[in-house]
Design an enzyme around this catalytic site. Structure first.
Site, short mmCIF file in Angstrom:
data_model
loop_
_atom_site.label_atom_id
_atom_site.label_comp_id
_atom_site.label_asym_id
_atom_site.label_seq_id
_atom_site.Cartn_x
_atom_site.Cartn_y
_atom_site.Cartn_z
N ASN A 34 0.82 -1.21 0.00
CA ASN A 34 0.00 0.00 0.00
C ASN A 34 0.85 1.25 0.00
O ASN A 34 0.56 2.23 -0.71
CB ASN A 34 -0.91 0.01 1.23
CG ASN A 34 -2.04 -1.01 1.15
OD1 ASN A 34 -2.29 -1.58 0.09
ND2 ASN A 34 -2.70 -1.23 2.26
N HIS A 56 -15.83 2.61 -14.98
CA HIS A 56 -15.63 1.85 -13.76
C HIS A 56 -16.87 1.05 -13.38
O HIS A 56 -16.84 0.25 -12.45
CB HIS A 56 -15.24 2.82 -12.62
CG HIS A 56 -14.69 2.17 -11.41
ND1 HIS A 56 -15.36 2.14 -10.21
CD2 HIS A 56 -13.52 1.52 -11.19
CE1 HIS A 56 -14.62 1.51 -9.30
NE2 HIS A 56 -13.51 1.12 -9.87
N HIS A 114 -15.20 -3.98 0.33
CA HIS A 114 -15.25 -3.33 -0.98
C HIS A 114 -16.67 -3.00 -1.42
O HIS A 114 -16.87 -2.37 -2.45
CB HIS A 114 -14.58 -4.26 -2.01
CG HIS A 114 -14.17 -3.59 -3.28
ND1 HIS A 114 -14.82 -3.80 -4.47
CD2 HIS A 114 -13.19 -2.70 -3.53
CE1 HIS A 114 -14.24 -3.09 -5.42
NE2 HIS A 114 -13.25 -2.41 -4.88
N ARG A 124 -10.86 -4.98 -14.21
CA ARG A 124 -9.80 -5.92 -13.86
C ARG A 124 -10.40 -7.32 -13.95
O ARG A 124 -11.45 -7.57 -13.36
CB ARG A 124 -9.27 -5.68 -12.44
CG ARG A 124 -8.79 -4.26 -12.17
CD ARG A 124 -8.19 -4.17 -10.77
NE ARG A 124 -8.12 -2.80 -10.30
CZ ARG A 124 -7.14 -1.96 -10.57
NH1 ARG A 124 -6.15 -2.35 -11.34
NH2 ARG A 124 -7.15 -0.72 -10.09
N ARG A 144 -5.40 1.14 -13.14
CA ARG A 144 -4.02 1.34 -12.71
C ARG A 144 -3.31 0.03 -12.35
O ARG A 144 -3.82 -0.78 -11.60
CB ARG A 144 -3.98 2.29 -11.51
CG ARG A 144 -2.57 2.65 -11.06
CD ARG A 144 -2.61 3.72 -10.01
NE ARG A 144 -3.08 4.97 -10.55
CZ ARG A 144 -3.87 5.82 -9.88
NH1 ARG A 144 -4.30 5.52 -8.68
NH2 ARG A 144 -4.23 6.95 -10.43
N TYR A 156 -12.17 -10.02 -1.61
CA TYR A 156 -12.87 -8.76 -1.38
C TYR A 156 -14.33 -9.04 -1.03
O TYR A 156 -14.92 -9.99 -1.54
CB TYR A 156 -12.87 -7.88 -2.63
CG TYR A 156 -11.54 -7.38 -3.11
CD1 TYR A 156 -10.33 -7.81 -2.55
CD2 TYR A 156 -11.46 -6.48 -4.16
CE1 TYR A 156 -9.12 -7.35 -3.01
CE2 TYR A 156 -10.25 -6.00 -4.63
CZ TYR A 156 -9.07 -6.44 -4.05
OH TYR A 156 -7.88 -5.98 -4.50
N ARG A 166 -14.09 2.12 4.72
CA ARG A 166 -12.88 1.31 4.94
C ARG A 166 -11.62 2.17 4.97
O ARG A 166 -10.77 2.01 5.83
CB ARG A 166 -12.74 0.28 3.81
CG ARG A 166 -11.55 -0.65 3.99
CD ARG A 166 -11.24 -1.38 2.69
NE ARG A 166 -10.56 -0.54 1.73
CZ ARG A 166 -10.65 -0.67 0.41
NH1 ARG A 166 -11.45 -1.58 -0.09
NH2 ARG A 166 -9.98 0.12 -0.39
#
Length: 698
Positions: free
Chosen positions: A58, A448, A605, A388, A418, A481, A577
């Site tokens: 992270n 997205h 998530h 993704r 990314r 997730y 979160r």
């Protein structure tokens, strides 16, 4: 931060900077919570090691993107302040202070807590001075066979300037004494570790005497670095790595082919501007200063490491150690009864809307829907967004199969996901070669939204089926997730999804949607209207209640609306979160707002928004967080849960259980810090994630 009522009396608007937490500092606070999980003795030991690795990863991304962006703004004189009022320079100073604290804590936990605990379980990270003669012989053979042929030491002199060091690569700065083969004095050299070599090496059982003995690649190179400099004396060898700016700069307005433009930028990512130096803590100051000078780094940009400079590499260890009691217990995701009982997915969806709550419930039904659609002769068309998906994706295989069978398949791939750009380019090329129509979203806006639309001929009519999700179509992350997905054939919702897909491929104006609301067009206005509706209920003498769960809350306009709702008396619980720029508990401003963060086995998530609306509650799920980028700069969807029974289930399992959590919950304080949720000895322990695992298991 202390804000008194007298302070508030002089404040004319909700734009007062002290009402807002800095975005970057809030993100670092999330990383602090992740690091604290490594101290949690209730977690299995190897999972605690993973938390250290996650925190390290992270921080890498934080420096690659967020710190790099601030340094770019400073470089080019972009000094506009955010809602929190901090200047670029003030942000960088505070970031450096907190980041140094976090890095030091990571190594303290690793060295003083985890490594001794691992040794108690016969898992060893052997240092050079601990190697037995047999181990030394084995390591030397490994060095000569596996490393020596591919190492290229570079002595630094006017003919050999400092080499181009790639982003986050492992390197060594070597101090030398003596002359090289040509009679020249060489004082410093750089050795770059081979990128393909494992950073953690497991010793054979017959050499080590233990099943789980490990040496680090850095130790192997350090022990034998003198073999690279025959006839010279090695006086010092110190590992280091640079972190570089990794954001892609693609001018979408000027690019004639977005795929080629992104592909071209990827080659520069490894050599962006340097933003951080990590180096062994025992490296002499003059050598550190030399490395800083090569890349114009300030003292605050140097991080001294009392262990491997890339802790994420230790993430291999839990996979190498086959001790189940040191890991989270395995689990089998559940499947809704109606899906089990149905002959196919279309039948199950026709009987009413379905919710899948991952990872507690399986992602397989989504894959089954796509696979069935691919081979079903009555299916005419499949449309899907991909952000993704992972390598060798079963989702992509199903789409290619559908195209090969003559169905109309359209996929909107977001190339700019990314760190997944290269993989998405490969996916786009594979899909195109299979005859799939591939589009890359809209110029200037990331796509997205997570959605699938299947059109099927039934009884001489076209019927639409949709899957809408809060997370990606990536089978592996659905095990890690927490996310939710809606399966529906509701004609209004599926009509809205069809309109959004048409918008992605055409250049027409957006259509008015019936049930779904979408960014960048209506999301903000609709969200604020829902918040203000709760205010109106309070003004009319009724209760006002709002619960929202998301990854991040940063958008100033939304925060102001929440502050106004709190001032009006609306009770607000936020489960956030990561980043939260809202300050709860400010007298007269946010007294009715509570913020909690859940950090546990799974990465939270889901995005779920509940509005009490007096006696007609509404719940929306979404792909979007309440951030400026999601609301104004991306294509996102928020979709309603219409079925009353499902609404109550989501309220219970997606929100209320998290408000009861007193095991993995962290409560945000007004000053932006977090404290672990407290419980008295007589309180029943409630872990939302563990409860949901029990409720939804097979």
């Amino acid at each position: 931060m202390n804000i008194s009522r007298s302070d508030i009396a002089g404040m004319r608007s909700l734009n007062y900077p002290k009402y807002y937490v800095n975005r970057e500092l809030s993100l670092l606070e999330f990383n602090r919570r992740v690091i604290q999980q490594a101290r949690n003795e209730k977690f299995p030991l190897l999972e605690r090691l993973r938390f250290v690795c996650i925190a390290s990863s992270n921080l890498d991304e934080f420096f690659e993107i967020r710190v790099a962006g601030l340094q770019q703004r400073r470089k080019y004189g972009q000094f506009r302040r955010g809602p929190d009022g901090l200047s670029v320079e003030e942000q960088l100073e505070q970031i450096a202070q907190v980041s140094h604290e976090l890095v030091n804590e990571q190594y303290e936990i690793l060295n003083d807590i985890l490594i001794p605990a691992l040794r108690d379980r016969d898992i060893y990270f052997l240092k050079r001075d601990e190697w037995t003669p047999d181990q030394q012989t084995w390591v030397q053979r490994y060095f000569r066979d596996e490393l020596l042929p591919i190492l290229n030491p570079i002595g630094l002199d006017p003919a050999h300037p400092f080499p181009p060091v790639t982003n986050k690569s492992l390197n060594f700065i070597v101090s030398l004494k003596g002359k090289d083969a040509f009679g020249r004095n060489v004082e410093l050299a750089v050795v770059q570790a081979p990128r393909a070599s494992p950073r953690v090496i497991q010793l054979p059982m017959d050499i080590s005497g233990h099943e789980f003995d490990f040496v680090l690649l850095s130790s192997v190179i350090h022990a034998h670095v003198d073999e690279l400099f025959a006839g010279m004396e090695v006086q010092g060898c110190h590992q280091f790595r640079f972190t570089r700016d990794s954001d892609l700069l693609v001018d979408e307005e000027e690019a004639t082919d977005l795929l080629l433009a992104v592909e071209g930028e990827l080659s520069t990512r490894r050599f962006g501007d340097t933003v951080r130096l990590e180096i062994a803590e025992d490296c002499p100051n003059d050598v550190v200063d030399y490395l800083r000078g090569q890349f114009d780094l300030a003292e605050n940009d140097v991080y001294l490491c009392s262990g491997p400079v890339n802790l994420m590499r230790l993430n291999q260890v839990p996979d190498l150690v086959d001790l189940s009691d040191l890991k989270f217990p395995s689990f089998s995701p559940g499947v809704p009864k109606r899906i089990k009982a149905a002959t196919d997915m279309f039948e199950a969806i026709r009987d009413g809307d379905l919710i899948l709550h991952h990872p507690y419930q399986s992602f397989v039904p989504v894959l089954d829907l796509l696979r069935q659609a691919a081979i079903d002769p009555n299916v005419i068309s499949i449309r899907q967004t991909l952000y993704r998906t992972g390598q060798d994706s079963p989702v992509v295989k199903a789409l290619i199969d559908a195209s090969n069978r003559g169905k109309e398949v359209m996929v909107a791939i977001e190339l700019r996901a990314r760190f997944d750009e290269a993989e998405n380019i490969e996916l786009a090329q594979a899909l195109t070669e299979a005859g799939v129509q591939v589009v890359f979203g809209l110029v200037g806006y990331k796509t997205h939204a997570k959605m699938v639309l299947i059109i099927r001929r039934e009884d001489n009519e076209l019927k639409r089926y949709a899957h809408l999700g809060t997370g990606n179509y990536h089978p592996r992350t659905t095990r890690q997730y927490t996310d939710c997905g809606l399966l529906t054939c509701n004609p209004e919702i599926t009509e809205d999804v069809l309109m959004v897909f048409k918008q992605l491929t055409s250049k027409g104006h957006p259509h008015a949607l019936q049930r779904v609301f979408q960014s960048p067009f209506a999301f903000f206005d609709r969200l604020v209207a829902l918040i203000y509706r709760e205010i109106e209920h309070v003004r009319d003498g009724r209760e006002g209640r709002l619960i929202a769960k998301m990854n991040s809350l940063e958008e100033p306009g939304v925060i102001r609306a929440l502050y106004r709702a709190s001032q009006a008396g609306v009770e607000i619980d936020l489960i956030v979160r990561g980043i939260c720029c809202l300050r709860p508990g400010i007298p007269g401003v946010s007294e009715n707002i509570r913020v909690r963060s859940i950090v546990g086995r799974f990465l939270e998530h889901t995005r779920i928004f509940y509005f009490q609306n007096h006696d007609q509650p509404e719940i929306f799920m979404s792909s979007a967080d309440w951030m400026t980028r999601n609301i104004f700069n991306r294509v996102e969807l928020a979709f309603p849960i219409i079925d009353e029974k499902l609404l109550q289930t989501i309220l219970r399992d997606g929100l209320e259980i998290y408000l009861k959590d007193n095991v993995q919950a962290w409560l945000m304080q007004t000053n932006g810090s977090y404290v672990s949720a407290e419980r008295s000895p007589e309180d029943t322990q409630v872990s939302a994630q563990e409860t949901l695992l029990r409720l939804m298991k097979l």
